[in-house]
Design an enzyme around this catalytic site. Structure first.
Site, short mmCIF file in Angstrom:
data_model
loop_
_atom_site.label_atom_id
_atom_site.label_comp_id
_atom_site.label_asym_id
_atom_site.label_seq_id
_atom_site.Cartn_x
_atom_site.Cartn_y
_atom_site.Cartn_z
N ASP A 77 0.86 -1.19 0.00
CA ASP A 77 0.00 0.00 0.00
C ASP A 77 0.89 1.24 0.00
OD1 ASP A 77 -3.00 0.87 1.84
OD2 ASP A 77 -1.60 2.21 0.83
N ASP B 2 -3.94 2.16 -5.03
CA ASP B 2 -2.55 2.12 -4.51
C ASP B 2 -2.28 0.90 -3.64
OD1 ASP B 2 -3.89 2.78 -2.12
OD2 ASP B 2 -2.19 3.98 -1.44
N GLU B 3 -3.08 -0.14 -3.79
CA GLU B 3 -3.04 -1.23 -2.82
C GLU B 3 -3.28 -2.57 -3.52
OE1 GLU B 3 -5.77 -2.05 1.12
OE2 GLU B 3 -6.19 -0.37 -0.19
P1 TTP Z 1 -5.21 5.03 1.18
O1 TTP Z 1 -4.17 4.00 0.83
O2 TTP Z 1 -6.28 4.65 2.13
O3 TTP Z 1 -4.49 6.30 1.82
P2 TTP Z 1 -3.11 6.96 1.48
O4 TTP Z 1 -2.34 6.19 0.45
O5 TTP Z 1 -3.33 8.39 1.13
O6 TTP Z 1 -2.34 6.95 2.86
P3 TTP Z 1 -1.72 5.72 3.65
O7 TTP Z 1 -1.94 4.50 2.81
O8 TTP Z 1 -0.26 6.05 3.79
O9 TTP Z 1 -2.43 5.70 4.95
O10 TTP Z 1 -5.89 5.57 -0.13
C1 TTP Z 1 -5.20 5.71 -1.36
C2 TTP Z 1 -5.64 6.96 -2.08
O11 TTP Z 1 -7.06 6.91 -2.30
C3 TTP Z 1 -5.39 8.22 -1.29
O12 TTP Z 1 -4.09 8.76 -1.51
C4 TTP Z 1 -6.47 9.13 -1.79
C5 TTP Z 1 -7.61 8.22 -2.15
N1 TTP Z 1 -8.65 8.27 -1.09
C6 TTP Z 1 -9.77 9.08 -1.27
O13 TTP Z 1 -9.91 9.72 -2.32
N2 TTP Z 1 -10.71 9.15 -0.27
C7 TTP Z 1 -10.57 8.46 0.91
O14 TTP Z 1 -11.45 8.55 1.79
C8 TTP Z 1 -9.42 7.62 1.08
C9 TTP Z 1 -9.23 6.84 2.36
C10 TTP Z 1 -8.49 7.56 0.06
MG MG Z 2 -2.11 4.13 0.62
#
Ligand code: TTP
Ligand code: MG
Length: 452
Positions: A22, A116-117
């Protein structure tokens, strides 16, 4: 169901070979990569209008308390120095493809979960004997290609792998060996467990269940009485680390939609518009059932002579707003240039996204809106072309004849504040450009490729 049988069931794997990757603060990290002056600085990405919602915050902004899904106005107050940027999905998709392709070198079994995961099944590749080395190597390669940090967790199950990558964030690599699984799982708060939402967590709290260890002490019948039969069985299993879900290249839905063939061909603007509305109603119902939003709306039209046309409208960002999606459906249908009788009409939503909440609903915003910013959601796609006050959004890419590439900070009237910098340049100061003497072109992001 017999608890003992449940507890024994499906300890399928003996080795820690499920990998979960992720990217850290993904959208914000891409912005910092593409905008050198923002590296190391707080960044908020999301809806930039008065009711905007944060998509993600960089770790610098998280230290001030900013979070995904918070109203942008609240996040700005917590992190006043933050750069606030409108999302650039094209750039994020390109970085995502690169991350997924690099993970694909570990195993052919890669299951993307979001932009992203992903899960990777290392048993299906050559690295099952040394998952930690494979993970370190893939993290280094992704960093070299994209400058992004991807946190990785490895475990015997999807549950443990996902929790391990969360626990390692940011920029972490954590392998939870089977023998260490209980030491890792038992102290975790139940809220950390994917699938335990706020409602279930609150119900468990009433049983004084706060950690996975507390959860494991609960008898099965108490759990099923508290949260229902199937959730109770699930909780009972998760508390014991039992998670037989395989890594599967998922048949994830790529689109949802509806179409209708008319008993008699229809013609005329009003009848066709009414038919577009009815088909859109059905497509919207299916989108709601699927959850999330969509970025692209496609209209399909089959004429009386059986020729078939499709036209699409792509929004600047994913939307779950019925009014916005309906307007796009009408726009796409009009773009099909209907002049003949119509036999079939279809409306479908593509580029589906779980993250569609870039603006708050009117009625649950207790922040005062800041009125000096334009509203987010244009009802037409952001057309590339000359930069104006109307189409400007902070963070979008621009290009000047001689000064080169840069990005929009803001535009007031004909005065544009921009930074002329891009991925490979040194950080630039912001400067003001008069659009009448120095027109700026909105351009698509420069996207990285595998052979870059
Ligand atoms: P995440 O992987 O949940 O968050 P992140 O990559 O920003 O942070 P981290 O993994 O380090 O905790 O989500 C991936 C992307 O998806 C995030 O950069 C933006 C988008 N996203 C949204 O648009 N709305 C949301 O509520 C969430 C959680 C993520
Ligand atoms: Mg992320």
């Amino acid at each position: 169901m017999d608890p003992v049988q449940l507890a024994d069931a499906s300890r399928l794997r003996t080795r820690a070979t499920v990998l979960h990757a992720d990217a850290d603060s993904f959208f914000a990290a891409v912005e910092q990569r593409d905008k050198p002056s923002l590296r190391g600085r707080p960044v908020l990405v999301g809806g930039t209008g008065p009711r905007g919602v944060v998509s993600t915050a960089s770790y610098e902004a998280r230290r001030a308390g900013a979070r995904s899904a918070m109203s942008m106005s609240r996040a700005r107050r917590l992190s006043p120095a933050a750069a606030v940027l409108f999302p650039r999905f094209e750039a994020y998709s390109a970085y995502s493809r690169l991350i997924m392709a690099t993970l694909g070198t570990l195993s052919e079994l890669v299951e993307p979960l979001s932009i992203d995961e992903a899960f990777v099944d290392l048993e299906a590749g050559p690295f099952a004997d040394d998952p930690a080395a494979a993970a370190a190597d893939v993290r280094a390669r992704i960093r070299e290609l994209t400058a992004l940090a991807v946190s990785i967790g490895i475990g015997r199950t999807k549950l443990v792998a996902k929790l391990a990558s969360d626990a390692g964030k940011p920029d972490g690599l954590l392998v939870v060996e089977p023998a260490a699984e209980d030491d890792f799982l038992l102290p975790l708060p139940v809220r950390a467990v994917p699938g335990i939402g706020p409602a279930t967590a609150a119900a468990l709290e009433r049983l004084d269940v706060r950690t996975v260890a507390d959860l494991r002490r609960q008898p099965l019948d108490i759990l099923t009485m508290t949260v229902g039969e199937s959730s109770g069985v699930n909780l009972f299993r998760l508390a014991r680390g039992i998670d037989p879900r395989p890594v599967a290249v998922s048949g994830e839905r790529k689109s949802v939609g509806a179409e209708r063939t008319f008993a008699q061909d229809i013609f005329g603007t009003d009848l066709i518009a009414a038919a577009v509305d009815r088909v859109t109603d059905e497509a919207l119902r299916r989108l709601t059932a699927h959850g999330g939003g969509a970025r692209t709306v496609v209209a399909k039209v089959r004429f009386a002579d059986f020729t078939t046309l499709t036209r699409s409208v792509t929004l600047a960002q994913p939307s779950a707003e019925p009014a916005e999606l309906r307007a796009a459906a009408h726009q796409a249908a009009r773009a099909a240039g209907i002049s003949d009788s119509v036999r079939l009409l279809g409306v479908s939503f593509h580029n589906l996204s779980p993250h569609a909440q870039l603006t708050l609903p009117w009625d649950d915003d207790d922040d005062e809106p800041s009125l000096d910013v334009a509203d987010d959601v244009p009802d037409v796609p952001l057309a590339l072309g000359l930069l104006t006050e109307e189409n400007a959004r902070p963070g979008l890419d621009i290009e000047h004849d001689t000064l080169g590439r840069g990005w929009v900070v803001h535009v007031r009237g004909r005065q544009a504040t921009v930074r002329f910098e891009s991925v490979d340049t040194p950080p630039a100061r912001s400067q003001v450009v008069d659009l009448d003497t120095d027109p700026l072109l909105l351009v698509p992001p420069l996207t990285p490729t595998l052979d870059a």
